[in-house]
Design a protein around this motif. Sequence first.
Motif, mmCIF file in Angstrom:
data_model
loop_
_atom_site.group_PDB
_atom_site.id
_atom_site.type_symbol
_atom_site.label_atom_id
_atom_site.label_comp_id
_atom_site.label_asym_id
_atom_site.label_seq_id
_atom_site.Cartn_x
_atom_site.Cartn_y
_atom_site.Cartn_z
ATOM 1 N N UNK A 155 31.941 38.944 35.035
ATOM 2 C CA UNK A 155 33.094 38.570 34.198
ATOM 3 C C UNK A 155 34.028 37.660 34.970
ATOM 4 N N UNK A 156 35.115 37.274 34.291
ATOM 5 C CA UNK A 156 36.087 36.399 34.939
ATOM 6 C C UNK A 156 36.952 37.182 35.915
ATOM 7 N N UNK A 157 37.380 36.499 36.983
ATOM 8 C CA UNK A 157 38.427 37.075 37.829
ATOM 9 C C UNK A 157 39.761 36.714 37.158
ATOM 10 N N UNK A 158 40.882 37.312 37.583
ATOM 11 C CA UNK A 158 42.156 37.082 36.878
ATOM 12 C C UNK A 158 42.488 35.593 36.719
ATOM 13 N N UNK A 159 42.912 35.212 35.526
ATOM 14 C CA UNK A 159 43.274 33.807 35.251
ATOM 15 C C UNK A 159 44.466 33.766 34.305
ATOM 16 N N UNK B 120 34.426 28.136 40.153
ATOM 17 C CA UNK B 120 34.032 27.190 39.105
ATOM 18 C C UNK B 120 35.144 26.197 38.898
ATOM 19 N N UNK B 121 35.458 25.879 37.625
ATOM 20 C CA UNK B 121 36.569 24.973 37.336
ATOM 21 C C UNK B 121 37.846 25.790 37.348
ATOM 22 N N UNK B 122 38.467 25.919 36.153
ATOM 23 C CA UNK B 122 39.714 26.690 36.137
ATOM 24 C C UNK B 122 39.454 28.193 36.068
ATOM 25 N N UNK B 123 38.216 28.569 35.961
ATOM 26 C CA UNK B 123 37.878 29.997 35.904
ATOM 27 C C UNK B 123 36.874 30.338 36.998
ATOM 28 N N UNK B 124 37.037 31.533 37.547
ATOM 29 C CA UNK B 124 36.078 32.008 38.551
ATOM 30 C C UNK B 124 35.356 33.221 37.992
ATOM 31 N N UNK B 125 34.083 33.246 38.224
ATOM 32 C CA UNK B 125 33.273 34.360 37.733
ATOM 33 C C UNK B 125 32.930 35.250 38.924
ATOM 34 N N UNK C 189 39.772 37.111 23.573
ATOM 35 C CA UNK C 189 39.692 37.786 24.873
ATOM 36 C C UNK C 189 40.828 38.804 24.932
ATOM 37 N N UNK C 190 40.501 40.022 25.288
ATOM 38 C CA UNK C 190 41.524 41.063 25.363
ATOM 39 C C UNK C 190 42.151 41.056 26.761
ATOM 40 N N UNK C 191 41.349 40.698 27.761
ATOM 41 C CA UNK C 191 41.809 40.691 29.160
ATOM 42 C C UNK C 191 41.568 39.324 29.785
ATOM 43 N N UNK C 192 42.536 38.875 30.562
ATOM 44 C CA UNK C 192 42.386 37.583 31.252
ATOM 45 C C UNK C 192 41.813 37.845 32.644
ATOM 46 N N UNK C 193 40.586 38.308 32.671
ATOM 47 C CA UNK C 193 39.872 38.556 33.924
ATOM 48 C C UNK C 193 40.192 39.911 34.544
ATOM 49 N N UNK C 194 39.452 40.211 35.602
ATOM 50 C CA UNK C 194 39.598 41.509 36.294
ATOM 51 C C UNK C 194 39.575 41.252 37.797
ATOM 52 N N UNK C 195 40.232 42.138 38.553
ATOM 53 C CA UNK C 195 40.102 41.986 40.010
ATOM 54 C C UNK C 195 39.184 43.089 40.560
ATOM 55 N N UNK C 196 38.803 42.892 41.826
ATOM 56 C CA UNK C 196 37.840 43.815 42.442
ATOM 57 C C UNK C 196 38.335 45.266 42.384
#
Length: 339
Positions: free
Chosen positions: A251-255, A295-300, A266-273
């Motif tokens: 999934x995405x990391x926080x953005x 990646x670009x503006x998003x990190x997976x 999207x319910x959540x704007x990414x998650x952290x470890x």
Amino acid sequence: MDEILKGLRASAEATRLRIIGLCAHAELTVSDLVEILGQSQPRISRHLKLLVEAGVLVRNQEGPWAWYRLPEEGVGGELARLIVDLLPPDDRKHAQDLKRLQAISEGWTARVADFFRQHAGDWERIRSLHADQKAVDSALLDALPGGPIESLLDIGTGAGHVLLLTGDRAQSAIGVDRSREMLNVARSNLFRAGLRHIQVRQADMMSLPFADGGFAAVTINMVLHFADRPDAVVAEAARMLGPGGRLVIVDFTPHHLEALREEQAHRWLGFDDDQIRSWCRAADLAWLPPRHLAGGSLTVALWSAERPVADASDAKDSSAVRLPGKVRARGRSTRQAKP
Ligand SMILES: C[S@@+](CC[C@H](N)C(=O)[O-])C[C@H]1O[C@@H](n2cnc3c(N)ncnc32)[C@H](O)[C@@H]1O
């Protein structure tokens, strides 16, 4: 003995034999079978009812649609597969049925293309924002246990991307999604890829229709950010893992792309470890090192965790990872002609 007799009686009829031969290749609806066999719907429905009652076929209801396929296990399933193996690939009727199945699958493909035309714009835009898809796929394959995977569950399978990716490694796999449209796309993709040992089923990720501990691997690829309660989804996914089984979440990391809430639900704007680790811990899974793909503006990111082998449930069943009855892997027929 009774079950064998029941199965034999139900199968001993020309149309029913043809239905068994067809359902060995794909999950089919009554309308598909009416189109292929050129018989009336009531007739086909009667044949299907008999075959289901005899345990030679299983019926899976999804809203208004019922899908028919060979059972994964039991006397009926064994019998059906023996029959399929005995069908001569050069039998004129059987070969014609498979040709028609191929033709109607082209209709599925057209419907899939239609569906994607309506949604692809958005999906492609989102994909272009994050890491290269090939890099994500390759990291996902690396994160899964090495070698053949006895049984894989893909939660929120969508068009079956992960199932297609792991199809050769998974001895048996099932994808679940709550969207019937997406499942139809997945079915069509799996059929075209010749992955007959993989199924899809409609289900909500908050309450999966499988017994505890039935899978060797569970994947949740780009789905968790849609969940109201991602912690509960992780707990439900963990419940599916047998001892030594591995969960992989992508999934995405926080953005900060707030627009994705509105535009893409999207319910959540990414998650952290730490978040994912705490949910895995709460589900008694052992944490493995995460991997972040820029990646670009998003990190997976890929987060993995394992059900320890010395888990309490292990004591009850030392055969470790076992498949839920309906998903048991099957050898592919060697004598079947591909449609
Ligand atoms: C962005 S798509 C990802 C599909 C797929 N995993 C992939 O990698 O291409 C998210 C999928 O999650 C499914 N989904 C969302 N909420 C769900 C739920 N509560 N239960 C099951 N599936 C769900 C959607 O229907 C959709 O197919």
